[in-house]
Design an enzyme around this catalytic site. Structure first.
Site, PDB file in Angstrom:
ATOM      1  N   LYS A  80       0.865  -1.193   0.010  1.00 25.76           N
ATOM      2  CA  LYS A  80       0.043   0.105  -0.002  1.00 25.76           C
ATOM      3  C   LYS A  80       1.082   1.259  -0.184  1.00 25.76           C
ATOM      4  O   LYS A  80       1.844   1.264   0.622  1.00 25.76           O
ATOM      5  CB  LYS A  80      -1.125  -0.031   1.382  1.00 25.76           C
ATOM      6  CG  LYS A  80      -1.909   1.047   1.239  1.00 25.76           C
ATOM      7  CD  LYS A  80      -2.707   0.844   2.687  1.00 25.76           C
ATOM      8  CE  LYS A  80      -3.833   1.909   2.790  1.00 25.76           C
ATOM      9  NZ  LYS A  80      -4.531   1.770   3.804  1.00 25.76           N
TER      10      LYS A  80
ATOM     11  N   SER B 172      -9.664   1.754   3.206  1.00 24.79           N
ATOM     12  CA  SER B 172      -8.858   2.384   2.265  1.00 24.79           C
ATOM     13  C   SER B 172      -7.603   1.880   1.532  1.00 24.79           C
ATOM     14  O   SER B 172      -7.250   2.192   0.555  1.00 24.79           O
ATOM     15  CB  SER B 172      -8.080   3.694   2.963  1.00 24.79           C
ATOM     16  OG  SER B 172      -7.117   2.938   4.014  1.00 24.79           O
TER      17      SER B 172
ATOM     18  N   SER C 193      -9.690  -0.791   7.767  1.00 28.36           N
ATOM     19  CA  SER C 193      -9.050  -0.279   6.093  1.00 28.36           C
ATOM     20  C   SER C 193      -8.502  -1.651   5.441  1.00 28.36           C
ATOM     21  O   SER C 193      -8.050  -1.587   4.548  1.00 28.36           O
ATOM     22  CB  SER C 193      -8.252   0.581   6.045  1.00 28.36           C
ATOM     23  OG  SER C 193      -8.859   1.758   5.911  1.00 28.36           O
TER      24      SER C 193
END
Lengths: 489, 88
Positions: free
Chosen positions: A80, A155, A179
């Site tokens: 990420k 997210s 997330s």
């Protein structure tokens, strides 16, 4: 063997029996990303050069010590874009960090690299990890591999979508209010949030420091446990990192759930849950019962105010953490002769709307006139929420629930902030209490994946894996491949 | 102003309405009885974590400044802090 259909364990075997090599695996992975990324936009950038160096190093390790090489050796991973990698642009999907190239690598990522993992790219996410749909990325939304017109969750949407699209067997994300678990649920993969303090946050771009944890996405519970045990453990560079030894989650992975007491929090089945999600999760509970666990109805009455608590504490911490983006030391600067106007312009042009909302909400909650009414009050309710979990865990070994009240929704469907915040209503209490939690695929609602959440007491991360593994092995859901993964295979 | 965001008129209006709705939603917190509850700033049991006071390798000026929008090799460079500096 293509990484598309594979798990870490299967790929690790193929790298040792000579049927594959780290370079071959990397080439397949990058070709696969080329085929899927135009549909998912899961990657902000691929890191071919770094990956080739790491693949060659992994090949040398595997040749020299095939038996003692770590299971992650030669395995492609995606990171990420909130995780710092030395020399690789890291933006947190924000314009304010456009062009930022960290001069160091974070601890969790370094541990993966030390174990021989091959970093293939940085994945798209909501800006500064704030969001539940990946629509808050400054660089465009991510398509869900099950239906690219729908969101992958957020997210960590890019990491979840990449694993679901069959690009990589595993990826790292970060989880502040759900997330990792929520996008795992919406993309039909496994996503694990460790106990707060288990994985170092050094090198993770901070959102809300008392809630953030790094964790893995994978296609099987065992693989998620392998990645977790690679990255977990004390790090003096993170003062919230716990010094206690980490128990190996693989040791008791196959011990099953017979005789275990599993709590079913009634509040987690309210909260606007979709009937299809409820049906899938209730069927999953019957599977666990069939495996010898006993189910017990429990109550976590403060769940209703969890969302309010979270949306004071997380923005308060974010407003403080994001004060560093001022155009002085890194990232965007919008020039103006006066320093204060440079700050104002840089931050106005650098941040997207959701980040601005949270920064304003946070500074408001922390301002002297409102501190007691909002921030201090929220900290007290956080105590109540954590205490309720402690009480419930005196009676049950783990909790089982839906991960998300709904399956993946169409892009643009939730344009008011509060309806978006509701996505995390049954995941965020876990962060407030610092507990470990996982989402494991448990069926479909309207053709879209549904996730089962398993929660355990602090530092019982191994128990989470054990329950999830028992469920996974008794069902076939984790073998289902997204249409995009099938098409690109 | 605390947030250091230079918002335009349209943003002020839009965010104003949204933040009002959010604050309205989270105000249900006020109904919770917390009279005997202490606040919780973090979940861990760790307090005052210190390291030994010994020098460790650090980034050095060049790498620390490598991402700076403006620097002179040893410092970060910014504009005028006081208004009267603007004329000079």
């Amino acid at each position: 063997m293509s990484s598309t259909a594979s798990t870490i364990t299967a790929l690790a075997a193929s790298l040792r029996d000579g049927s594959s090599s780290p370079r071959e695996l990397l080439a397949q992975t990058l070709a696969h990303i080329d085929a899927t990324n135009t549909r998912t936009h899961a990657y902000l950038r691929t890191t071919r050069e770094l990956a080739e160096r790491q693949a060659d190093a992994a090949a040398r390790t595997l040749r020299a010590n095939p038996e003692s090489a770590p299971p992650m050796c030669g395995i492609p991973v995606a990171l990420k874009d909130v995780l710092c990698v030395d020399g690789v642009e890291t933006t947190a999907s924000s314009r304010v960090l456009g062009g930022f190239t960290p001069p160091y690598t974070g601890t969790a990522v370094q541990r993966l690299f030390d174990a021989g993992a091959v970093c293939v790219g940085k994945t798209n996410c909501d800006e500064f990890a704030m969001g539940s749909s990946n629509e808050n990325s400054a660089f465009g939304p991510v398509g869900n591999p099950w239906d690219v017109e729908r969101v992958p969750g957020g997210s960590s949407g890019g990491s979840a979508a990449s694993v679901a699209a069959g690009d990589v067997p595993c990826a790292l994300g970060s989880d502040t209010g759900g997330s990792i678990r929520q996008p795992a649920s919406l993309c039909g993969v496994v996503g694990f949030k460790p106990t707060y303090g288990r994985v170092s946050r050094y090198g993770l771009i901070a959102f809300a420091s008392s809630l953030d944890q790094i964790g893995p996405f994978a296609r099987s519970v065992e693989d998620a446990a392998i990645v977790y045990s690679t990255i977990a453990g004390h790090d003096p560079r993170d003062s919230t990192s716990d010094p206690r030894a980490v128990d190996d989650p693989l040791l008791r992975l196959r011990d099953g759930v017979a005789g275990m007491r599993l709590g079913v929090p009634k509040e987690y089945f309210g909260m606007g849950i979709d009937p299809g999600v409820r049906e899938a999760v209730e069927a999953a509970l019957r599977v666990l019962e069939g495996l010898g666990a006993t189910l017990h109805h429990v109550s976590l009455p403060s769940t209703e105010v969890g969302l309010s608590t979270y949306y004071i504490i997380a923005p308060a911490e974010c407003s403080s953490n994001l004060a560093r983006y001022d155009g002085v030391r890194f990232g965007l600067r919008v020039e103006h002769p006066a320093l204060i106007d440079m700050y104002l312009r840089t931050r106005d042009q650098g941040f997207g709307p959701e980040v601005k909302r949270r920064v304003m909400l946070g500074t408001y909650a922390l301002s002297s006139g409102y501190y007691d009414a909002y921030y201090r009050k929220a900290q007290k309710v956080r105590t109540l929420i954590a205490d309720e979990f402690t009480r419930v865990f005196a009676d049950v070994d783990a909790l089982v629930s839906p991960t998300s009240p709904t399956a993946a929704f169409p892009m643009g469907d939730r344009d008011d902030p509060i309806s978006m915040y509701m996505c995390d209503v049954v995941t965020l209490p876990v962060n407030l209490a610092g507990l470990p939690g996982i989402s494991v695929p448990c069926g479909f609602a309207g053709g879209l994946p549904v996730g089962l959440q398993v929660i355990a007491p602090r530092f019982e991360d191994s128990r989470v894996f054990r329950v999830a593994h028992a469920y996974e092995q008794a069902t076939e859901w984790h073998r289902a491949r997204s249409p995009l993964a099938e098409a690109a295979a | 102003m605390l947030a250091r965001l230079g918002l335009d008129e349209g943003e002020r209006e839009r965010f104003g309405a949204q933040l009002e709705a959010i604050l309205d939603h989270i105000s249900k917190l006020q109904q919770v009885d917390t009279s005997d509850v202490s606040e919780m700033a973090q979940v861990g049991e760790l307090v005052n974590v210190m390291r030994d006071d010994v020098r460790e390798p650090c980034l050095g000026a060049e790498r620390a400044l490598s991402n700076a929008p403006a620097g002179d090799g040893r410092h970060f460079v910014v504009g005028a802090i006081q208004e009267n500096e603007l004329d000079g």
